[in-house]
Structures are given as C-alpha cells and as structure tokens.
Design an enzyme around this catalytic site. Structure first.
Site, short mmCIF file in Angstrom:
data_model
loop_
_atom_site.label_atom_id
_atom_site.label_comp_id
_atom_site.label_asym_id
_atom_site.label_seq_id
_atom_site.Cartn_x
_atom_site.Cartn_y
_atom_site.Cartn_z
N ASP A 333 0.84 -1.19 0.00
CA ASP A 333 0.00 0.00 0.00
C ASP A 333 0.88 1.24 0.00
O ASP A 333 2.00 1.23 0.51
CB ASP A 333 -0.89 0.03 1.25
CG ASP A 333 -1.95 -1.05 1.21
OD1 ASP A 333 -2.60 -1.19 0.16
OD2 ASP A 333 -2.12 -1.74 2.22
N ASP A 600 -4.62 -3.44 5.42
CA ASP A 600 -5.03 -3.01 6.75
C ASP A 600 -6.54 -3.03 6.96
O ASP A 600 -7.01 -2.99 8.09
CB ASP A 600 -4.51 -1.59 7.06
CG ASP A 600 -4.91 -0.58 5.99
OD1 ASP A 600 -5.83 -0.88 5.20
OD2 ASP A 600 -4.32 0.51 5.94
N ASP A 604 -9.37 -6.10 2.79
CA ASP A 604 -8.05 -6.62 2.41
C ASP A 604 -7.87 -8.06 2.84
O ASP A 604 -6.95 -8.74 2.37
CB ASP A 604 -6.93 -5.78 3.05
CG ASP A 604 -6.87 -4.37 2.48
OD1 ASP A 604 -7.33 -4.18 1.34
OD2 ASP A 604 -6.37 -3.47 3.18
#
Length: 842
Positions: A333, A600, A604
């Site tokens: 990310d 997170d 996900d």
C-alpha cells in the site's frame, strides 16, 4: 456537530438522561452501564469467578510427561537397550555411563523444547487481540482475555467482536457471521428485543458501522466456544517442508533399520557373538536415526519468529517464515506503508483559484472547508479526515459555519461504484437536510452532473496537484427533503465546491528499502486507491518508476487471462478497490510468483489470506486484517518487511546448512560403525561413542547453526525457486559425499578413530561455511567438544570406559584437525599415514 452515542462513549461517556434518550429508554442499570461501565474491582471479581475470555488452551504437558515422551524416542530406546546389553555382559561401568547419558540427553531435549516454547509464548502474548472497553467511566484498550460479563465494549468497522454481547446502540452496524452460519452475506444488526438481531457473537467480524454493546458471555461460554474447543482437536495439515523432512526421516530410519538387522546377522553368523553383534547393530541404528531433522524443522522457524518479534514484526503463523525468503513479488500500500500517513492540507482550490491553507481564505474557500468538515467523522480516525477537521475547525472558529447543534441523520460510505462519502445533516427547526460529499474528483464530477467543459476544468486542476504527489479530494453540497433517498446521489442535485489537496510525505528510508528489495530480485508493486498522477509521483519518489500503470477501472474490464498476461509489466496500480487486491494476488500466483501482500482493512482480508505471505499493519490495521495475515507490522515500518525477508532467507539457509551437516555427519558415523565390522576389524564405534558424538551433534544443529550470522550477500541474490527443496537430491548426494570423505579420513586414521571422528565432526561444520562467519555459539560447541575429547583420552576413569589410550600431542593434532572440502574454499584433502605401533584404541 453532534456526536453519535458510540463516539460519545469513546470520548467521555454520556449522562444517564442522554443515554436513555438516544437508546429509546434503557433501564436504569443499562443507562448506568453506558455511562461508566463496570468498576475495575467488579471486573476483577468476575474475572476470578468466570476465568479469562479465551478458549481453553491446549494443556502444556507436565515436565514428567515431557521427559517420558522424550525417553520413548527411538534414540533413547536404543540407548537403553545398549545399556541393558552392557549390563548383561558384565560391563557395569559402560552400562551405568549409558544410563547416565540417557538422562543427560533427555535433559538436553527438554531444554531445547523449553526454549522453543518460550519463543512461541512470546509470540502468542504479542498476538493477543485487544478490545476497547469502558470501565470506571473511561475507555481504554485491554487484552480481550480480560473481558468479563457486563463489560461495556465498543466495536467499529474492522474489529473482531471479542465476546458474546447484546447491542445497546449502533449506527449502520453490519456483521459477518460466516464463522457461525457459513453465510457469506453480512447481517444488519440493531438494538431491539430479537436475540438474533440485537446479539453479537464472539469471533464475528464488523464489516460496517460501529456500536456499543454489553458483554453477555465470554470464553468457552460464548456461542463460538464449543466450536473453538472442537477445532483444538484438529491437527493442522503438514506443510510441504514438513512433508519433505518427514520423508527424509522415514528414509533414513528404514535404511538404518535394514542395515542394523543385516549387521547383527552378519556379525552373529560369522563369529557367534550375538550380544556383541547386537551392540554393533544398536550403534549403527543410533548413527542412522536422524532424530535432529524434526528438531531443526521446529526450532529454526520458532526462534526466527522470536527474533522478528524483537524487530516489531509479529509472526502469527510459523509456516510463513519459510516462504518469506522465496518471495518474488511484494505488493505494498502507498498510504501509511510507503508514506508516513501524517496528512496535512497543502492546497485548496475553489472558484477557479488555488491557495495554500495559511493564506487569507475568501467565502468560497470557507464554504469548501465547511462542507469538507460536514463530510468527515466528528472524531476522525483516518489521518486524511483528521487533517481536514483540524484545518476547518481552526479557520472557521467563532463563525456560524461549524454547526455544533446539527444532527447526523444519514451516512453513505464509499463503495467501488461510487468512491465518495456522503453525510446528511439536520439543523434545528429546519425542514430540509444539508448533504455534504467528498471523494474522488471523477466520482464527484458524476454526482454534480458536470458538462464536458466543467469536468475538464476539474480534472485539470486535480491533475496539476496530483503530479506533485498530493492526494486530491473533491467536495460538493446538496439538499435533501428528508423523505425518500434516491437510488443514485446524483439526483440530489449536488453543487461542486472545489478541491482539497493533502500531502503525505514519503518515509525517509523508503527509497533505500525499495532499492534493497529490488537488488534482492524482489519486484515491489505499489497498490493505492489514489488518483493515478498522485500514485505515479509517489512511485517516482520511492524508486518505483519505470513500470506500467494499471487502474482499477481497467482491471475491472479485464479477464483473468488478460490480467495474468499484463500484471508482470505493472509497477503502479491506482484507483484500486480493496476487493480487487484478491484478483491481483491470484493473477500473480498463477504466473508462478511467490507473493507478499500488505493490507489493513476488512476488505483486504481475502487478499492477505490468499497471498503466500500476508502482512497486516499493526497500528492502523483492523483486527480482521491482522487475523487474516501471516505477519503483522507492529509499528507499520516498511523497513521491517526488508528485515523479515532477510530473516526468512537466513532461516532457510541455516536450516539447509544444518540438514546438510546432519546428512554428512550421520553418513560418516554410520560408515564408521559398519565398515570395520564388514572388513573383519575390531568394532571401532560402540554405543557410548555414538552418545558422545550425539552430544555434539544436537547442539550443533539446533543452537550453533540457528545462531549463525546471516550471509552478508543474502539480499544481493535472487529469491530461490518456489519449489526448491530443503534437501534436494543433489544436496543429499553432496552431503553424503562429504560424509564419505570424512569417513575415508577416519578409516585412514582408524587406530585413532574417535579422536579423528571428532575432528571430522568439527570439519563438517566448517564445511557448511559456519566458521567463516562470526558465531560464538559454534566456537563454544567446538571448544566444548575438544575439551570433552581431552578428558575422555587423558582422564583414566573415562578412558577406561571408552577403551581409549593417551595420544601424543602430535597425534592429537593430526587426528583432530583435518582439512576438509568446503563449498566456500579450495578442495584439499589429507590422509594420515598411521603406523600400527601408534595404536590408541585398545
């Protein structure tokens, strides 16, 4: 802005009157619970009465039971059999010595197991889930095992429900109960009388909204308690590495059994000395039993995980340690992983002009901030919203644009089809509601029904700011009559107010960390929901420039085959929805990559579970993401991923060196136990000699090699092949060859056999390259072995038991210091010319 009941509980509690008003008239006890929760004293009393909020853990065996189980291992049974044979032959000293070594070896086994258990206990303690609890009028995070009946808990999107509870208040609460029901669709929850609607169950996941609830059952008394207890009875499936080691163990055991039986028959039929033949057979069996294989498989990953925990990387599944070193693609990310996740508003754009937030703000800019604030949470958790709220409250302080008396009546969360957040507010005595929206510029453009010229102007301004690496949000306002909410927000008639650009600086060490990973042959691919220009700017700063860009819109239109063909050329993925991460992982895996994935959020979790190595964020990550991942970054530092990859490679390399060494040394010892008997020589190795050698082999393979310093070049080599075995056929042959070469040396010096064999043992460790890296443990083991050898040769009482005679200094040095082939150095070989009159073995 009015806070919801949930937010009020978190930030100081409500009065009983407020609680009753919000919750529709709760009982006095319930209102009091919401106001302050249980007292710490009452909670401690209930915890002592009901026990911790945890499923019954597998009972750790008592010390006596562990010792009994260790004594039932093949090696210890062989030792006991050899001791019995010595006593039957009248060799009291030898029998007592072997019985003593049985106790000593059991003690070493217990020590190794204790060290492993302590490492695992540390990991379990770090991995214990947390719960937000209200006690004595204050909210705080506690270990969820400390929850008791009657506790007031607060749950929000991304949390796991820590115990069975009854819902007292909530907003848009949706729960994934597939753990209990198998139903994949989330269930809406609301306070009420119906149990299934108002009840929350331990272990279920909050996928939307937030709520306050009262704990009704904990631990084994919860709905999932019975399920969890039954799951503890299920044995986990063996990993490929475990299956490989099990195969090697069985192979060696069967080969050792066959050779031992053959040796006993040969010895007995040739000489008629069946008891002596049985001793020779037991010695050979002891030499062949690879008891250390399983120990290596358990100890190395456990201690590797313990070392990672000291670097703030929690290993939730030990099986993830091994594929870490083989990771070939790392998907990360942007926000919070590559960047610091410390947002600040950098620019405001309204009415055709762009200004910095510290400039004098005109009416258009102030209205932009007003509605950006109305489109944010009252007590924001997201750093982007925190920055917006902080700036808006500062600039609008003292004005009528803060609306502290407005009430939130509707909230629409972002979704893949509409990347915008909407919140509707009701003002006192007003008939209509004000609706504020913020989100992706392209989504807000659709909601505002901009014409081509207006959309081009909006996207041009957004592109200009995004190229500087800023995250850009558009803000709009609309009115709503409070009756029927339209199927699409565009029907509300939104008006565009402008753009807000936020800066999130890149972490200082990111460029170096990315360079290290790429030098190690690992492709680093960035995934973000940001605007494409923003993503490309950050990628350039992080050293990820050069690859292609893939957007979520393009990905959605691609087939699985098309995605698999294109994914290898992509470095940056922008405007990616969390749900699309799973497709990315599947495409990479289908192409043969070993995939690491960071995440997170709740959405996900599927991608984290599907990846070979799922990595969740410990600080900003949700409970669901952490439970789905194999690793958790406790402080969200990207550098920890680099350390984890290095540790994974070190663990595998150390395990491989240990296994090579074990194959070599067992081949050498087995040959020395077998060959003299076949050649008609006196038996050189008796069970007590094998015991002495095993006392060096065990700590060498579990302590010395595990403690070996990492290869300084490990992160300058490409990842190993995904199917690379721990001990392949070539490695098995090479290790066997080393063992045979060591055997040739020992046979050449057979008159000094045990001393030479100790030298061979130390040289085989050197042959694994261990001496070339700093390793105090290895030097300690080597020195201890040499001192023990001196005692056995020169201490008369011990020399008599082992049938040894003293060596001269020159003979000792020749026997104990052979020069062996090393995979890291020149291959050279020395055979000692030994004369019969220098015999040292009586």
């Amino acid at each position: 802005m009015a806070s919801t009941a949930h937010e009020a509980v978190i930030h100081g509690g409500l009065s009983e009157a407020e609680a009753a008003a919000i919750h529709g008239g709760l009982s006095e006890a319930e209102a009091a619970a919401i106001h302050g929760g249980l007292s710490e004293a009452e909670a401690a009393r209930r915890l002592a009465a009901d026990g911790p909020n945890a499923l019954p853990a597998a009972t750790r065996p008592a010390l006596a039971r562990l010792a009994w189980e260790a004594a039932r291992e093949p090696m210890f049974l062989l030792l006991s059999g050899a001791a019995a044979l010595y006593l039957a032959l009248g060799e009291l000293g030898e029998g007592i010595f072997l019985l003593a070594t049985v106790a000593l070896t059991v003690g070493l086994t217990l020590f190794q197991q204790s060290k492993t258990e302590k490492a695992l206990d540390t990991l379990r303690e770090l991995g214990s889930p947390r719960a937000l609890v209200v006690r004595d009028g204050h909210s705080r995070h506690l270990d969820s095992r400390a929850l008791v009946r009657g506790d007031l808990i607060v749950v929000a999107e991304g949390d796991r429900v820590p115990a069975d509870a009854r819902l007292l208040a909530g907003h848009a609460l949706r729960i994934d109960e597939s753990l209990l029901t198998g139903e994949s669709l989330a269930v809406d929850k609301a306070a009420g009388d119906a149990d299934e609607v108002a009840c929350l169950f331990a272990g279920t996941a909050v996928v939307g909204g937030h709520a306050t609830a009262k704990v009704t059952a904990t631990g084994a008394h919860s709905r999932t308690g019975a399920i969890g207890a039954s799951l503890q009875q299920l044995a986990p499936q063996a990993s490929p590495l475990q299956r490989q080691v099990r195969w090697l163990t069985v192979l060696f055991a069967l080969l050792g059994l066959a050779l031992s039986v053959a040796l006993v028959l040969f010895y007995g039929l040739r000489s008629g000395a069946w008891l002596q033949g049985a001793l020779a057979g037991i010695a050979l069996a002891m030499a062949m039993v690879p008891e250390e294989f399983a120990v290596v498989l358990v100890v190395f990953p456990a201690l590797g995980a313990w070392r990672l925990a000291r670097s703030r990387m929690l290993t939730r599944r030990l099986a993830a340690i091994e594929p870490l070193g083989a990771t070939s693609v790392l998907c990360v990310d942007k926000t919070g992983t590559l960047t610091e996740n410390r947002m600040r508003v950098a620019r405001l754009h309204a009415a055709g002009s762009t200004v910095a937030p510290d400039a004098a703000l005109g009416p258009a800019m102030r209205e932009l901030l007003e509605y950006a604030l109305l489109a944010s949470a009252a007590t924001p958790f997201d750093p982007m919203e925190q920055a917006l709220v902080r700036l808006a409250r500062r600039e609008l302080a003292g004005s009528s644009q803060l609306h502290p008396d407005w009430r939130l009546v509707r909230e629409e969360a972002p979704r893949p089809a509409l990347r915008a957040l909407l919140q509707a507010w009701s003002a006192p005595r007003a008939e209509a509601c004000a609706v504020a929206a913020k989100g992706a510029p392209e989504a807000i453009a659709v909601m505002c029904r901009l014409d081509a010229q207006g959309k081009a102007a909006l996207m041009g301004a957004a592109d200009e700011m995004a190229r500087d690496g800023l995250r850009v949000l558009a803000v709009a306002r609309a009115g709503w009559d409070g009756a029927h909410w339209p199927p699409h927000p565009a029907r509300l008639g939104f008006t565009l107010l402008g753009l807000v650009a936020l800066a999130d600086p890149l972490r200082a060490s990111i460029a170096e960390a990315v360079h290290t990973l790429r030098a190690a042959g690992i492709r680093v691919m960035m995934i973000t929901g940001d605007y494409p220009s923003t993503a490309q700017a950050i990628a350039h700063q992080a050293g990820l420039a050069g690859g292609a860009l893939l957007t979520g819109e393009t990905l959605a239109a691609m087939t699985a085959r098309e995605l698999r063909a294109r994914i290898g050329k992509v470095t940056v993925r922008a405007r990616i929805a969390p749900e699309q991460k799973l497709r990315i992982v599947q495409a990479l895996k289908a192409g043969g990559a070993i995939v690491g994935m960071t995440g997170d959020g709740v959405n996900d979790a599927p991608a984290l579970r599907a990846a070979h190595v799922g990595i969740a964020m410990g600080q900003r990550g949700t409970d669901v993401a952490r439970e789905a991942a194999a690793l958790v970054l406790l402080d969200d530092r990207f550098e920890a991923i680099v350390a984890a990859v290095r540790a994974g490679r070190q663990v595998f390399a150390s395990m491989r060196r240990a296994m090579d060494y074990l194959v070599s040394v067992h081949a050498c010892i087995a040959g020395m136990a077998l060959l003299p008997v076949l050649l008609g020589w006196p038996a050189v190795l008796l069970p007590m000699h094998i015991v002495f050698l095993e006392l060096m082999i065990d700590p060498a393979c579990t302590l010395a090699f595990e403690n070996d310093a990492p290869d300084p070049d490990s992160m300058r080599k490409p990842p190993r092949a995904p199917d690379a075995p721990l001990v392949g056929a070539a490695a098995l042959l090479r290790a066997g060859l080393y063992g045979l070469l060591a055997l040739a040396h020992v046979v050449g010096a057979w008159l000094w056999a045990c001393a030479a064999l100790v030298g061979a043992h130390l040289a085989l460790m050197a042959g694994r390259g261990a001496w070339r890296r700093p390793n105090r443990m290895l030097w300690m083991i080597g020195a201890g072995a040499f001192v023990a050898l001196l005692l056995l040769i020169y201490l008369p009482a011990l020399a008599a038991v082992f049938h040894f005679a003293p060596l001269s200094v020159a003979q000792l040095l020749l026997a104990a210091a052979p020069d062996y082939p090393s995979r890291y150095g020149p291959h050279c070989w020395n055979l000692h010319n030994v004369c019969a009159d220098n015999a040292t073995l009586s």
